[in-house]
Design a protein around this motif. Structure first.
Motif, mmCIF file in Angstrom:
data_model
loop_
_atom_site.group_PDB
_atom_site.id
_atom_site.type_symbol
_atom_site.label_atom_id
_atom_site.label_comp_id
_atom_site.label_asym_id
_atom_site.label_seq_id
_atom_site.Cartn_x
_atom_site.Cartn_y
_atom_site.Cartn_z
ATOM 1 N N UNK A 89 2.117 10.712 7.453
ATOM 2 C CA UNK A 89 2.226 11.201 6.498
ATOM 3 C C UNK A 89 2.100 10.273 5.430
ATOM 4 N N UNK A 90 2.446 9.090 5.643
ATOM 5 C CA UNK A 90 2.877 7.863 5.090
ATOM 6 C C UNK A 90 1.842 7.678 4.344
ATOM 7 N N UNK A 91 0.548 7.246 5.258
ATOM 8 C CA UNK A 91 -0.718 6.543 5.776
ATOM 9 C C UNK A 91 -1.466 6.932 4.233
ATOM 10 N N UNK A 92 -2.482 6.056 3.904
ATOM 11 C CA UNK A 92 -3.784 6.333 2.516
ATOM 12 C C UNK A 92 -4.863 6.490 3.971
ATOM 13 N N UNK A 93 -5.672 6.951 3.492
ATOM 14 C CA UNK A 93 -7.201 7.334 3.961
ATOM 15 C C UNK A 93 -7.705 5.930 4.607
ATOM 16 N N UNK A 94 -7.668 4.605 4.032
ATOM 17 C CA UNK A 94 -8.384 3.666 4.643
ATOM 18 C C UNK A 94 -7.532 3.866 5.928
ATOM 19 N N UNK A 95 -6.174 4.269 5.722
ATOM 20 C CA UNK A 95 -4.683 3.382 7.310
ATOM 21 C C UNK A 95 -5.221 4.535 7.958
ATOM 22 N N UNK A 96 -5.264 5.847 7.330
ATOM 23 C CA UNK A 96 -5.453 7.243 8.431
ATOM 24 C C UNK A 96 -7.143 6.624 8.948
ATOM 25 N N UNK A 97 -8.064 6.180 9.023
ATOM 26 C CA UNK A 97 -9.362 5.817 9.979
ATOM 27 C C UNK A 97 -8.752 4.814 10.165
ATOM 28 N N UNK A 98 -8.242 3.660 9.870
ATOM 29 C CA UNK A 98 -7.913 2.488 10.705
ATOM 30 C C UNK A 98 -7.120 2.654 12.241
ATOM 31 N N UNK A 99 -6.374 4.267 11.670
ATOM 32 C CA UNK A 99 -5.568 5.087 13.223
ATOM 33 C C UNK A 99 -6.539 5.650 13.802
ATOM 34 N N UNK A 100 -7.266 6.673 13.173
ATOM 35 C CA UNK A 100 -8.504 7.025 14.296
ATOM 36 C C UNK A 100 -8.669 6.268 14.937
ATOM 37 N N UNK A 101 -10.184 4.996 14.685
ATOM 38 C CA UNK A 101 -10.276 3.940 14.889
ATOM 39 C C UNK A 101 -9.618 3.333 16.399
ATOM 40 N N UNK A 102 -8.443 3.269 15.920
ATOM 41 C CA UNK A 102 -7.824 2.793 17.395
ATOM 42 C C UNK A 102 -7.475 3.502 18.413
ATOM 43 N N UNK A 103 -7.874 4.813 17.982
ATOM 44 C CA UNK A 103 -7.988 6.082 18.661
ATOM 45 C C UNK A 103 -9.259 6.203 19.699
ATOM 46 N N UNK A 104 -9.760 5.147 18.892
ATOM 47 C CA UNK A 104 -11.451 5.483 18.876
ATOM 48 C C UNK A 104 -12.099 6.687 19.215
ATOM 49 N N UNK A 105 -12.041 7.338 17.694
ATOM 50 C CA UNK A 105 -12.339 8.565 17.121
ATOM 51 C C UNK A 105 -13.024 8.144 15.601
ATOM 52 N N UNK A 106 -14.406 8.255 15.480
ATOM 53 C CA UNK A 106 -14.979 7.890 14.172
ATOM 54 C C UNK A 106 -14.358 8.972 13.297
ATOM 55 N N UNK A 107 -14.367 9.114 11.750
ATOM 56 C CA UNK A 107 -13.871 9.937 11.446
ATOM 57 C C UNK A 107 -15.018 11.690 11.275
ATOM 58 N N UNK A 108 -16.462 11.105 11.857
ATOM 59 C CA UNK A 108 -17.150 12.536 11.817
ATOM 60 C C UNK A 108 -16.798 13.051 12.909
ATOM 61 N N UNK A 109 -16.308 12.564 14.176
ATOM 62 C CA UNK A 109 -15.806 13.291 15.616
ATOM 63 C C UNK A 109 -14.104 13.938 15.111
ATOM 64 N N UNK A 110 -13.634 13.579 14.073
ATOM 65 C CA UNK A 110 -12.168 14.074 13.844
ATOM 66 C C UNK A 110 -13.029 15.514 12.919
ATOM 67 N N UNK A 111 -13.375 15.115 11.939
ATOM 68 C CA UNK A 111 -13.993 16.809 10.606
ATOM 69 C C UNK A 111 -14.397 17.486 12.051
ATOM 70 N N UNK A 112 -15.191 17.046 12.860
ATOM 71 C CA UNK A 112 -16.259 17.619 13.832
ATOM 72 C C UNK A 112 -15.051 18.481 14.810
ATOM 73 N N UNK A 113 -14.337 17.891 15.111
ATOM 74 C CA UNK A 113 -12.879 18.227 16.262
ATOM 75 C C UNK A 113 -12.559 19.936 15.514
#
Length: 124
Positions: free
Chosen positions: A57-81
């Protein structure tokens, strides 16, 4: 109460965080199926307490994108989910409230891709 306006980046951050919450909740349910079995709302309150304690919850947008990338998800995939999750909930809700199991066929062809919504480019 106050009226607040989210920036485009803040709105995208909020949507990503919600998508990650959905992923976490689905995994939490699967992992803790027996422990959550007889709890109200499938044990979501137990999950939510732990979710709120996460430092995500303390992460900004760019940090969340990096976190998602580490989980092997793109922004589009997460928003689709996220979109699919809420479409399923809407379909389930419609079936329950109408008492008709055939309701929701309009949602049957939802694909899991995300396209940027149109934003008005006119200044306020």
């Amino acid at each position: 109460m106050a009226i607040t306006f989210l920036s485009k980046t803040a709105k995208k951050r909020s949507l990503l965080l919600d998508a990650l919450r959905i992923l976490a909740w689905e995994e939490y349910k699967a992992t803790n199926k027996e422990a959550l079995k007889n709890l109200e709302y499938g044990g979501y309150a137990v999950f939510d307490k732990e979710w709120q304690a996460e430092d995500i919850h303390d992460k900004g947008y760019e940090d969340l994108l990096a976190f998602a990338k580490n989980l092997e998800f793109s922004e589009a995939e997460l928003l689709g989910i996220r979109s699919s999750y809420y479409a399923k909930k809407t379909t389930k809700s419609n079936r329950t409230s109408n008492g008709n199991s055939n309701v929701g066929n309009a949602n049957a062809n939802i694909n899991n891709t995300f396209s940027e919504p149109d934003y008005d480019s006119e200044p306020f």
